[in-house]
Design a protein around this motif. Structure first.
Motif, PDB file in Angstrom:
ATOM      1  N   HIS A 225      -5.721   4.673   4.090  1.00 20.88           N
ATOM      2  CA  HIS A 225      -7.026   4.636   3.415  1.00 20.88           C
ATOM      3  C   HIS A 225      -7.080   3.517   2.377  1.00 20.88           C
ATOM      4  O   HIS A 225      -8.079   2.786   2.298  1.00 20.88           O
ATOM      5  N   LEU A 226      -6.028   3.379   1.585  1.00 21.18           N
ATOM      6  CA  LEU A 226      -6.005   2.339   0.557  1.00 21.18           C
ATOM      7  C   LEU A 226      -6.121   0.952   1.181  1.00 21.18           C
ATOM      8  O   LEU A 226      -6.870   0.096   0.691  1.00 21.18           O
ATOM      9  N   ALA A 227      -5.384   0.742   2.266  1.00 17.97           N
ATOM     10  CA  ALA A 227      -5.421  -0.563   2.935  1.00 17.97           C
ATOM     11  C   ALA A 227      -6.825  -0.864   3.455  1.00 17.97           C
ATOM     12  O   ALA A 227      -7.344  -1.970   3.297  1.00 17.97           O
ATOM     13  N   THR A 228      -7.457   0.142   4.062  1.00 12.08           N
ATOM     14  CA  THR A 228      -8.807  -0.036   4.599  1.00 12.08           C
ATOM     15  C   THR A 228      -9.819  -0.272   3.485  1.00 12.08           C
ATOM     16  O   THR A 228     -10.705  -1.127   3.603  1.00 12.08           O
ATOM     17  N   SER A 229      -9.675   0.456   2.384  1.00 10.02           N
ATOM     18  CA  SER A 229     -10.605   0.317   1.262  1.00 10.02           C
ATOM     19  C   SER A 229     -10.523  -1.068   0.629  1.00 10.02           C
ATOM     20  O   SER A 229     -11.545  -1.652   0.260  1.00 10.02           O
TER      21      SER A 229
ATOM     22  N   ASP B 101     -16.953   6.225  -6.599  1.00 14.40           N
ATOM     23  CA  ASP B 101     -16.921   6.886  -5.295  1.00 14.40           C
ATOM     24  C   ASP B 101     -15.545   6.754  -4.646  1.00 14.40           C
ATOM     25  O   ASP B 101     -15.074   7.671  -3.966  1.00 14.40           O
ATOM     26  N   GLU B 102     -14.889   5.609  -4.845  1.00 11.09           N
ATOM     27  CA  GLU B 102     -13.572   5.398  -4.248  1.00 11.09           C
ATOM     28  C   GLU B 102     -12.537   6.327  -4.870  1.00 11.09           C
ATOM     29  O   GLU B 102     -11.639   6.816  -4.181  1.00 11.09           O
ATOM     30  N   ALA B 103     -12.675   6.601  -6.162  1.00 10.95           N
ATOM     31  CA  ALA B 103     -11.776   7.567  -6.809  1.00 10.95           C
ATOM     32  C   ALA B 103     -11.923   8.936  -6.155  1.00 10.95           C
ATOM     33  O   ALA B 103     -10.952   9.691  -6.026  1.00 10.95           O
ATOM     34  N   CYS B 104     -13.136   9.242  -5.732  1.00  9.57           N
ATOM     35  CA  CYS B 104     -13.394  10.518  -5.061  1.00  9.57           C
ATOM     36  C   CYS B 104     -12.703  10.575  -3.699  1.00  9.57           C
ATOM     37  O   CYS B 104     -12.146  11.608  -3.314  1.00  9.57           O
ATOM     38  N   PHE B 105     -12.745   9.483  -2.958  1.00 12.29           N
ATOM     39  CA  PHE B 105     -12.073   9.456  -1.664  1.00 12.29           C
ATOM     40  C   PHE B 105     -10.565   9.646  -1.827  1.00 12.29           C
ATOM     41  O   PHE B 105      -9.928  10.365  -1.051  1.00 12.29           O
ATOM     42  N   ILE B 106      -9.995   9.000  -2.833  1.00  7.94           N
ATOM     43  CA  ILE B 106      -8.566   9.162  -3.097  1.00  7.94           C
ATOM     44  C   ILE B 106      -8.272  10.603  -3.500  1.00  7.94           C
ATOM     45  O   ILE B 106      -7.270  11.193  -3.081  1.00  7.94           O
ATOM     46  N   ALA B 107      -9.173  11.194  -4.297  1.00  9.66           N
ATOM     47  CA  ALA B 107      -9.001  12.589  -4.719  1.00  9.66           C
ATOM     48  C   ALA B 107      -8.976  13.533  -3.522  1.00  9.66           C
ATOM     49  O   ALA B 107      -8.211  14.502  -3.505  1.00  9.66           O
ATOM     50  N   VAL B 108      -9.795  13.256  -2.517  1.00 11.60           N
ATOM     51  CA  VAL B 108      -9.820  14.103  -1.324  1.00 11.60           C
ATOM     52  C   VAL B 108      -8.456  14.090  -0.641  1.00 11.60           C
ATOM     53  O   VAL B 108      -7.945  15.130  -0.195  1.00 11.60           O
ATOM     54  N   HIS B 109      -7.833  12.925  -0.556  1.00 13.54           N
ATOM     55  CA  HIS B 109      -6.498  12.837   0.052  1.00 13.54           C
ATOM     56  C   HIS B 109      -5.477  13.612  -0.778  1.00 13.54           C
ATOM     57  O   HIS B 109      -4.603  14.297  -0.222  1.00 13.54           O
TER      58      HIS B 109
ATOM     59  N   VAL C 118      -0.059  13.321   4.067  1.00 17.47           N
ATOM     60  CA  VAL C 118      -1.062  12.698   3.194  1.00 17.47           C
ATOM     61  C   VAL C 118      -0.576  11.344   2.708  1.00 17.47           C
ATOM     62  O   VAL C 118      -1.372  10.438   2.448  1.00 17.47           O
ATOM     63  N   TYR C 119       0.731  11.179   2.608  1.00 22.56           N
ATOM     64  CA  TYR C 119       1.282   9.887   2.207  1.00 22.56           C
ATOM     65  C   TYR C 119       0.885   8.817   3.220  1.00 22.56           C
ATOM     66  O   TYR C 119       0.537   7.693   2.851  1.00 22.56           O
ATOM     67  N   ILE C 120       0.895   9.183   4.490  1.00 20.14           N
ATOM     68  CA  ILE C 120       0.519   8.248   5.551  1.00 20.14           C
ATOM     69  C   ILE C 120      -0.979   7.964   5.509  1.00 20.14           C
ATOM     70  O   ILE C 120      -1.414   6.812   5.518  1.00 20.14           O
TER      71      ILE C 120
ATOM     72  N   TYR D  24       0.833  -1.208   0.000  1.00 21.18           N
ATOM     73  CA  TYR D  24       0.000   0.000   0.000  1.00 21.18           C
ATOM     74  C   TYR D  24       0.869   1.260   0.000  1.00 21.18           C
ATOM     75  O   TYR D  24       0.501   2.272  -0.601  1.00 21.18           O
ATOM     76  N   PHE D  25       2.016   1.190   0.673  1.00 24.02           N
ATOM     77  CA  PHE D  25       2.961   2.309   0.615  1.00 24.02           C
ATOM     78  C   PHE D  25       3.474   2.485  -0.813  1.00 24.02           C
ATOM     79  O   PHE D  25       3.631   3.603  -1.306  1.00 24.02           O
ATOM     80  N   GLN D  26       3.718   1.365  -1.481  1.00 23.16           N
ATOM     81  CA  GLN D  26       4.248   1.421  -2.840  1.00 23.16           C
ATOM     82  C   GLN D  26       3.216   2.000  -3.812  1.00 23.16           C
ATOM     83  O   GLN D  26       3.565   2.779  -4.708  1.00 23.16           O
ATOM     84  N   ILE D  27       1.942   1.637  -3.624  1.00 25.29           N
ATOM     85  CA  ILE D  27       0.891   2.195  -4.487  1.00 25.29           C
ATOM     86  C   ILE D  27       0.745   3.695  -4.227  1.00 25.29           C
ATOM     87  O   ILE D  27       0.615   4.490  -5.165  1.00 25.29           O
ATOM     88  N   SER D  28       0.779   4.082  -2.957  1.00 23.09           N
ATOM     89  CA  SER D  28       0.716   5.508  -2.626  1.00 23.09           C
ATOM     90  C   SER D  28       1.864   6.264  -3.276  1.00 23.09           C
ATOM     91  O   SER D  28       1.693   7.365  -3.799  1.00 23.09           O
ATOM     92  N   GLN D  29       3.054   5.652  -3.238  1.00 23.25           N
ATOM     93  CA  GLN D  29       4.214   6.300  -3.824  1.00 23.25           C
ATOM     94  C   GLN D  29       4.051   6.490  -5.325  1.00 23.25           C
ATOM     95  O   GLN D  29       4.438   7.516  -5.887  1.00 23.25           O
ATOM     96  N   LYS D  30       3.448   5.512  -6.004  1.00 26.77           N
ATOM     97  CA  LYS D  30       3.204   5.643  -7.442  1.00 26.77           C
ATOM     98  C   LYS D  30       2.276   6.818  -7.733  1.00 26.77           C
ATOM     99  O   LYS D  30       2.486   7.572  -8.688  1.00 26.77           O
TER     100      LYS D  30
END
Length: 283
Positions: free
Chosen positions: A101-105, A152-160, A94-96, A71-77
């Motif tokens: 968030h990704l892991a929970t989703s 909707d999940e794309a929206c949550f990621i956009a908020v971060h 926000v990286y944290i 999940y850290f690696q995906i966030s980094q991408k």
């Protein structure tokens, strides 16, 4: 080369920077078969967390201990693409939060539990760029976990992404949405038009409002009062009186609501954006 002072997991270690201050570094498998005192190849490091507050440090350590490194690696991408394509630097916090968030989703997604984002329309129309990166992130999750997430999940990621981009807490996101919505409403009612929220002219206006709101709320001291604004403002007033008058309506709203007095340059840019939106609408 970096010397390990503490191993957190195979992909995270504690070490020191050149000022001998504690830092946390992440890298795929950087601590595998390593022990305290060993050196690691700095080329393998993809993220460094420099000195931070105790609260942020605890959150980071908890996330590292409880979260799969993927999940850290995906966030980094996601962060890297924003940096390279949009020249956007996101704050470390926000990286944290994005990683968590990704892991929970994904855990919810594996159970078929998906959340509804109440700001879906606003995000797609006011923050279309961040939303598009959220959609791209869903492709990363699909490839990695074979889960089809709803928009909707794309929206949550956009908020971060927005929170990291603006350097603010996620709680400020709704306030910025309310600001953009209110200013857009003034333009709509003043000219009695239906705005094309997908148009390039409106997208530029929304981006302008987004960063204007950040400056108004958090960076008032660094305002540029513009040595050229007075003359240009005269031209705008004479050539497009309607857009200028609408900008003054927005000026009055902002002064009343936020106790922020717009300078000539800020009025000028509002009028320019408004003129473009209205011109495109009339065409």
């Amino acid at each position: 080369m970096v010397k390990i002072t503490k191993i957190l997991n195979n992909g995270a270690v504690v070490t020191e920077n050149s000022q001998r201050k504690e830092i946390i570094v992440l890298g795929k498998g950087i601590a595998y078969n390593k022990k305290v005192g060993d050196l690691i190849d700095s080329k393998k490091i993809y993220k460094i967390f420099t000195p931070f507050s105790g609260k942020q440090k605890k959150l980071l350590l908890d996330t590292i201990h409880e979260t799969d490194p993927i999940y850290f690696q995906i966030s980094q991408k996601i962060v890297d693409r924003l940096k390279h394509e949009e020249n956007i630097e996101l704050v470390d916090s926000v990286y944290i939060t994005l990683t968590d968030h990704l892991a929970t989703s994904v855990e919810r997604g594996k159970k078929g539990m998906f959340l509804v984002n109440q700001f879906k329309w606003e995000l797609k129309n006011y923050y279309s760029k961040e939303y598009s990166y959220g959609l791209w992130a869903l492709k990363l999750l699909k490839n990695q976990f074979n889960i089809d997430f709803p928009e909707d999940e794309a929206c949550f990621i956009a908020v971060h992404i927005i929170s990291g981009e603006m350097g603010n807490d996620i709680g400020d996101f709704q306030k910025s949405i309310d600001f953009i919505k209110s200013v857009t409403k003034i333009v709509r009612y003043y000219f009695n038009i239906d705005i094309d929220y997908q148009s390039l002219s409106y997208n530029r206006f929304a981006v302008h409002l987004k960063f204007f709101w950040k400056g108004m709320m958090y960076d008032r001291k660094s305002r540029n009062f513009g040595d050229l604004s007075e003359e240009i403002l005269k031209v705008i007033k004479n050539s497009d009186i309607e857009s200028y008058q609408c900008a003054l309506k927005i000026k009055d709203y902002i002064e009343d609501k936020y106790n922020y007095k717009l300078n000539n340059e800020e009025i000028m840019y509002l009028a320019i954006h408004i003129n473009k939106i209205v011109s495109d609408n009339r065409r």
